[in-house]
Design a protein around this motif. Structure first.
Motif, PDB file in Angstrom:
ATOM      1  N   MET A 157      17.666  10.767  23.565  1.00 22.68           N
ATOM      2  CA  MET A 157      18.275   9.440  23.439  1.00 22.68           C
ATOM      3  C   MET A 157      18.379   8.756  24.794  1.00 22.68           C
ATOM      4  SD  MET A 157      21.402  10.121  20.786  1.00 22.68           S
ATOM      5  CE  MET A 157      21.149  10.566  19.061  1.00 22.68           C
ATOM      6  N   LEU A 158      18.859   9.476  25.794  1.00 22.51           N
ATOM      7  CA  LEU A 158      19.040   8.884  27.119  1.00 22.51           C
ATOM      8  C   LEU A 158      17.702   8.456  27.718  1.00 22.51           C
ATOM      9  CD1 LEU A 158      21.675  11.391  28.546  1.00 22.51           C
ATOM     10  CD2 LEU A 158      22.079   8.980  28.016  1.00 22.51           C
ATOM     11  N   LEU A 159      16.693   9.312  27.616  1.00 22.12           N
ATOM     12  CA  LEU A 159      15.390   9.022  28.212  1.00 22.12           C
ATOM     13  C   LEU A 159      14.685   7.868  27.498  1.00 22.12           C
ATOM     14  CD1 LEU A 159      14.315  12.729  28.703  1.00 22.12           C
ATOM     15  CD2 LEU A 159      14.676  11.066  30.549  1.00 22.12           C
ATOM     16  N   THR A 160      14.925   7.748  26.197  1.00 26.44           N
ATOM     17  CA  THR A 160      14.325   6.649  25.433  1.00 26.44           C
ATOM     18  C   THR A 160      15.072   5.347  25.673  1.00 26.44           C
ATOM     19  OG1 THR A 160      13.660   8.246  23.730  1.00 26.44           O
ATOM     20  CG2 THR A 160      13.627   5.913  23.128  1.00 26.44           C
ATOM     21  N   ASP A 161      16.400   5.428  25.627  1.00 33.81           N
ATOM     22  CA  ASP A 161      17.211   4.220  25.806  1.00 33.81           C
ATOM     23  C   ASP A 161      17.098   3.679  27.226  1.00 33.81           C
ATOM     24  OD1 ASP A 161      19.204   2.481  24.407  1.00 33.81           O
ATOM     25  OD2 ASP A 161      20.470   3.074  26.097  1.00 33.81           O
ATOM     26  N   ALA A 162      16.745   4.526  28.184  1.00 29.59           N
ATOM     27  CA  ALA A 162      16.607   4.086  29.575  1.00 29.59           C
ATOM     28  C   ALA A 162      15.555   2.997  29.719  1.00 29.59           C
ATOM     29  CB  ALA A 162      16.248   5.278  30.464  1.00 29.59           C
ATOM     30  N   ARG A 163      14.585   2.963  28.800  1.00 33.84           N
ATOM     31  CA  ARG A 163      13.500   1.975  28.882  1.00 33.84           C
ATOM     32  C   ARG A 163      13.838   0.663  28.172  1.00 33.84           C
ATOM     33  NH1 ARG A 163      10.425   6.900  27.640  1.00 33.84           N
ATOM     34  NH2 ARG A 163      10.105   6.229  25.480  1.00 33.84           N
ATOM     35  N   ARG A 164      14.986   0.628  27.510  1.00 34.00           N
ATOM     36  CA  ARG A 164      15.332  -0.545  26.698  1.00 34.00           C
ATOM     37  C   ARG A 164      15.323  -1.859  27.487  1.00 34.00           C
ATOM     38  NH1 ARG A 164      20.454  -2.141  25.900  1.00 34.00           N
ATOM     39  NH2 ARG A 164      21.254  -0.037  26.215  1.00 34.00           N
ATOM     40  N   PRO A 165      15.837  -1.906  28.738  1.00 33.55           N
ATOM     41  CA  PRO A 165      15.851  -3.198  29.453  1.00 33.55           C
ATOM     42  C   PRO A 165      14.475  -3.817  29.657  1.00 33.55           C
ATOM     43  CG  PRO A 165      17.313  -1.610  30.521  1.00 33.55           C
ATOM     44  CD  PRO A 165      16.521  -0.844  29.516  1.00 33.55           C
ATOM     45  N   ALA A 166      13.428  -2.991  29.590  1.00 31.76           N
ATOM     46  CA  ALA A 166      12.079  -3.505  29.832  1.00 31.76           C
ATOM     47  C   ALA A 166      11.265  -3.653  28.556  1.00 31.76           C
ATOM     48  CB  ALA A 166      11.340  -2.562  30.795  1.00 31.76           C
ATOM     49  N   ARG A 167      11.843  -3.343  27.407  1.00 36.83           N
ATOM     50  CA  ARG A 167      11.077  -3.353  26.152  1.00 36.83           C
ATOM     51  C   ARG A 167      10.830  -4.749  25.607  1.00 36.83           C
ATOM     52  NH1 ARG A 167      13.209  -1.057  21.531  1.00 36.83           N
ATOM     53  NH2 ARG A 167      11.106  -0.985  20.667  1.00 36.83           N
ATOM     54  N   THR A 168      11.650  -5.699  25.996  1.00 33.85           N
ATOM     55  CA  THR A 168      11.480  -7.074  25.505  1.00 33.85           C
ATOM     56  C   THR A 168      11.564  -8.056  26.664  1.00 33.85           C
ATOM     57  OG1 THR A 168      13.856  -7.226  25.045  1.00 33.85           O
ATOM     58  CG2 THR A 168      12.421  -6.588  23.217  1.00 33.85           C
ATOM     59  N   GLY A 169      10.881  -9.183  26.502  1.00 30.93           N
ATOM     60  CA  GLY A 169      10.957 -10.235  27.501  1.00 30.93           C
ATOM     61  C   GLY A 169      12.163 -11.121  27.250  1.00 30.93           C
ATOM     62  N   ARG A 170      12.310 -12.146  28.068  1.00 24.91           N
ATOM     63  CA  ARG A 170      13.449 -13.055  27.922  1.00 24.91           C
ATOM     64  C   ARG A 170      13.456 -13.776  26.582  1.00 24.91           C
ATOM     65  NH1 ARG A 170      13.960 -15.976  33.905  1.00 24.91           N
ATOM     66  NH2 ARG A 170      14.446 -14.054  35.079  1.00 24.91           N
ATOM     67  N   ASP A 171      12.269 -13.936  26.015  1.00 25.89           N
ATOM     68  CA  ASP A 171      12.163 -14.620  24.719  1.00 25.89           C
ATOM     69  C   ASP A 171      12.281 -13.647  23.551  1.00 25.89           C
ATOM     70  OD1 ASP A 171       9.814 -13.278  25.102  1.00 25.89           O
ATOM     71  OD2 ASP A 171       8.497 -14.954  24.587  1.00 25.89           O
ATOM     72  N   GLY A 172      12.556 -12.379  23.857  1.00 24.81           N
ATOM     73  CA  GLY A 172      12.694 -11.381  22.805  1.00 24.81           C
ATOM     74  C   GLY A 172      11.386 -10.750  22.386  1.00 24.81           C
ATOM     75  N   ALA A 173      10.294 -11.150  23.000  1.00 23.00           N
ATOM     76  CA  ALA A 173       8.990 -10.603  22.640  1.00 23.00           C
ATOM     77  C   ALA A 173       8.876  -9.153  23.088  1.00 23.00           C
ATOM     78  CB  ALA A 173       7.877 -11.434  23.264  1.00 23.00           C
ATOM     79  N   LEU A 174       8.232  -8.324  22.261  1.00 23.74           N
ATOM     80  CA  LEU A 174       8.053  -6.914  22.596  1.00 23.74           C
ATOM     81  C   LEU A 174       7.076  -6.746  23.750  1.00 23.74           C
ATOM     82  CD1 LEU A 174       7.824  -5.198  19.088  1.00 23.74           C
ATOM     83  CD2 LEU A 174       9.603  -4.863  20.806  1.00 23.74           C
ATOM     84  N   ILE A 175       7.363  -5.764  24.596  1.00 18.58           N
ATOM     85  CA  ILE A 175       6.466  -5.420  25.703  1.00 18.58           C
ATOM     86  C   ILE A 175       6.097  -3.952  25.539  1.00 18.58           C
ATOM     87  CG2 ILE A 175       6.207  -5.231  28.202  1.00 18.58           C
ATOM     88  CD1 ILE A 175       8.357  -7.389  28.486  1.00 18.58           C
ATOM     89  N   PRO A 176       4.812  -3.623  25.356  1.00 21.33           N
ATOM     90  CA  PRO A 176       4.422  -2.223  25.164  1.00 21.33           C
ATOM     91  C   PRO A 176       4.717  -1.395  26.405  1.00 21.33           C
ATOM     92  CG  PRO A 176       2.492  -3.628  25.432  1.00 21.33           C
ATOM     93  CD  PRO A 176       3.655  -4.545  25.306  1.00 21.33           C
ATOM     94  N   LEU A 177       4.819  -0.098  26.214  1.00 22.19           N
ATOM     95  CA  LEU A 177       5.212   0.810  27.295  1.00 22.19           C
ATOM     96  C   LEU A 177       4.351   0.653  28.535  1.00 22.19           C
ATOM     97  CD1 LEU A 177       6.959   3.212  28.234  1.00 22.19           C
ATOM     98  CD2 LEU A 177       5.282   4.724  27.148  1.00 22.19           C
ATOM     99  N   ALA A 178       3.045   0.580  28.352  1.00 19.31           N
ATOM    100  CA  ALA A 178       2.138   0.517  29.504  1.00 19.31           C
ATOM    101  C   ALA A 178       2.327  -0.744  30.330  1.00 19.31           C
ATOM    102  CB  ALA A 178       0.691   0.608  29.028  1.00 19.31           C
ATOM    103  N   ALA A 179       2.850  -1.821  29.721  1.00 16.23           N
ATOM    104  CA  ALA A 179       3.008  -3.093  30.419  1.00 16.23           C
ATOM    105  C   ALA A 179       4.425  -3.339  30.919  1.00 16.23           C
ATOM    106  CB  ALA A 179       2.583  -4.241  29.502  1.00 16.23           C
ATOM    107  N   GLN A 180       5.322  -2.394  30.714  1.00 23.50           N
ATOM    108  CA  GLN A 180       6.721  -2.619  31.086  1.00 23.50           C
ATOM    109  C   GLN A 180       6.940  -2.565  32.596  1.00 23.50           C
ATOM    110  OE1 GLN A 180       9.250   0.089  28.872  1.00 23.50           O
ATOM    111  NE2 GLN A 180       8.501  -0.669  26.898  1.00 23.50           N
ATOM    112  N   ASP A 181       7.916  -3.348  33.050  1.00 23.00           N
ATOM    113  CA  ASP A 181       8.338  -3.335  34.447  1.00 23.00           C
ATOM    114  C   ASP A 181       9.265  -2.140  34.639  1.00 23.00           C
ATOM    115  OD1 ASP A 181       9.383  -3.680  36.960  1.00 23.00           O
ATOM    116  OD2 ASP A 181      10.091  -5.731  36.631  1.00 23.00           O
ATOM    117  N   ARG A 182       8.741  -1.070  35.206  1.00 26.86           N
ATOM    118  CA  ARG A 182       9.498   0.178  35.283  1.00 26.86           C
ATOM    119  C   ARG A 182      10.669   0.109  36.256  1.00 26.86           C
ATOM    120  NH1 ARG A 182       5.584   4.990  33.421  1.00 26.86           N
ATOM    121  NH2 ARG A 182       4.410   3.723  31.927  1.00 26.86           N
ATOM    122  N   SER A 183      10.706  -0.916  37.079  1.00 21.50           N
ATOM    123  CA  SER A 183      11.856  -1.080  37.963  1.00 21.50           C
ATOM    124  C   SER A 183      13.110  -1.450  37.180  1.00 21.50           C
ATOM    125  CB  SER A 183      11.566  -2.152  39.015  1.00 21.50           C
ATOM    126  OG  SER A 183      11.475  -3.441  38.428  1.00 21.50           O
TER     127      SER A 183
END
Length: 408
Positions: A232-258
């Protein structure tokens, strides 16, 4: 979504303790749970203004006990059956104790007589302290539906004659497996909403993590409990980068890992590293290990897909299932290429749990595009968009199909 207040956090922590204390004292779980819900409502209305009592747990148990007696007295049939108990007065509340029966309560909410959906709803209410309305909002169903589900669940527990006690050794492991499945279902629905306008339901994911932490504190030596919390922790850690400001989904490979939550990643990696070293391996630990490989890669290109494929091979032996099969095919594509993966996909696409599932079309679309067939990929994206019930996923898939159309 606003952060929960100090009172809300405290009440959700105390809710299972109060239900457990009353149920151990009186035995009638359904009536005790109703009484605690009313006490929680009273506390949420009075504590913010009057202040948190010196002994909030004792306050909650006392008020809930009084309300339970009022409810009991209103039940004429119960009064006839239990006439001997009628002498109880409002001061006969179970005394506050240091014993925490929360794990027993969780086990009761996951009784095998209940359906998975009923186990989820009852766990969120009795253990999580959520109101019926909050649960209904989280799952996008009418409040009356959740109320009926909870009512039937409590009736089934009552009819089963299940005592408020920890299951014996022969049944404890199976019941704990059900508890972990319920928490996983709650988290999964929160992390990736299966339907509706939002990509995630943060309140559900956060509640699942909170309950998993509670379970970890109660059974600290169980490797699968640690594995689930880590996952849960490792998956939820990526949540801030999963969507853009407009709510659009961002796939894992394209996420801003910072944007990933490094504290959650560190905690999750430490948990799974310890669990894999000290406990018998199980499917939640393997899934957490896969999540850790993704989270520890500095870039998408740095991902160790060979290790991930090996872990999926292990997971397929421990707990085979349609989504494991599908995710393994994604990893296989990264190791052996899209053509090998496509052949694997077509051999299982019509199997149980996968036939007609939109995720099959999503994987097929990505593989076809990588294999150099944009027309077929575009149609697969469109098919997936028609089949999903999630609005953000539908928008993302339609955009992918449009991208391939524009690129002709």
């Amino acid at each position: 979504m606003s952060r929960p207040t100090e009172v809300e956090v405290l009440l959700r922590e105390l809710a299972p303790q109060a239900v457990a204390a009353l149920t151990r004292r009186y035995g009638d779980f359904d009536l005790c749970e109703d009484a605690v819900q009313e006490a929680l409502l009273t506390a949420s209305q009075t504590w913010p203004a009057a202040g948190i009592p010196d002994s909030p747990r004792g306050w909650l148990i006392t008020v809930a006990s009084r309300r339970r007696i009022e409810l009991w007295r209103a039940n004429a049939a119960r009064r006839r059956r239990e006439e001997a108990v009628a002498a109880l007065d409002e001061t006969d509340a179970p005394p506050p104790t240091s014993v925490d029966d929360s794990l027993t309560l969780v086990m009761l909410c996951c009784h095998p007589a209940l359906t998975p959906s009923s186990q989820v709803a009852l766990t969120l209410r009795a253990v999580g302290g959520l109101t019926t309305a909050e649960i209904a909002r989280a799952f996008l169903v009418p409040e009356a539906t959740i109320a009926q589900r909870i009512s039937r669940a409590k009736q089934r527990i009552r009819d089963s004659g299940a005592p408020f006690a920890m299951p014996d050794d022969a049944h404890r492991s199976a019941r704990l497996t059900s508890v972990l499945r319920v928490l996983y279902l709650i988290f999964t629905e929160g992390h990736t909403a299966s339907s509706g306008p939002d990509a995630t339901r943060v309140e559900l994911a956060s509640e699942a993590i909170r309950l998993a932490r509670m379970l970890r504190a109660l059974v600290p030596d169980d490797g699968e409990v640690a594995g689930l919390l880590a996952l849960m922790l490792l998956t939820d850690a990526r949540r801030p980068a999963r969507t853009g400001r407009d709510g659009a989904l961002i796939p894992l490979a394209a996420q801003d890992r910072s944007l990933w939550d490094t504290a959650a990643i560190s905690e999750g990696v430490a948990l799974i590293t310890h669990a894999l070293a000290d406990a018998a391996i199980g499917p939640y630990q393997v899934q957490a290990a896969i999540a850790a490989v993704h989270d520890e890669a500095r870039t998408a290109a740095d991902t160790d897909w060979d290790e991930i494929l090996g872990l999926y091979d292990l997971l397929a032996r421990l707990e085979p299932g349609p989504m494991v099969t599908l995710n393994r095919i994604v990893a296989l594509a990264e190791v052996d290429g899209p053509f090998v993966a496509l052949a694997q996909l077509e051999s299982v696409a019509d199997g149980a749990g996968l036939a007609g599932h939109y995720r099959v079309d999503v994987v097929r679309a990505h593989l076809l595009e990588r294999a150099g067939d944009p027309d077929a990929a575009r149609e697969a994206f469109r098919t997936a968009a028609r089949r999903t019930l999630s609005t953000p996923e539908q928008r993302y898939l339609e955009q992918q199909a449009l991208r391939l159309t524009d690129g002709k």
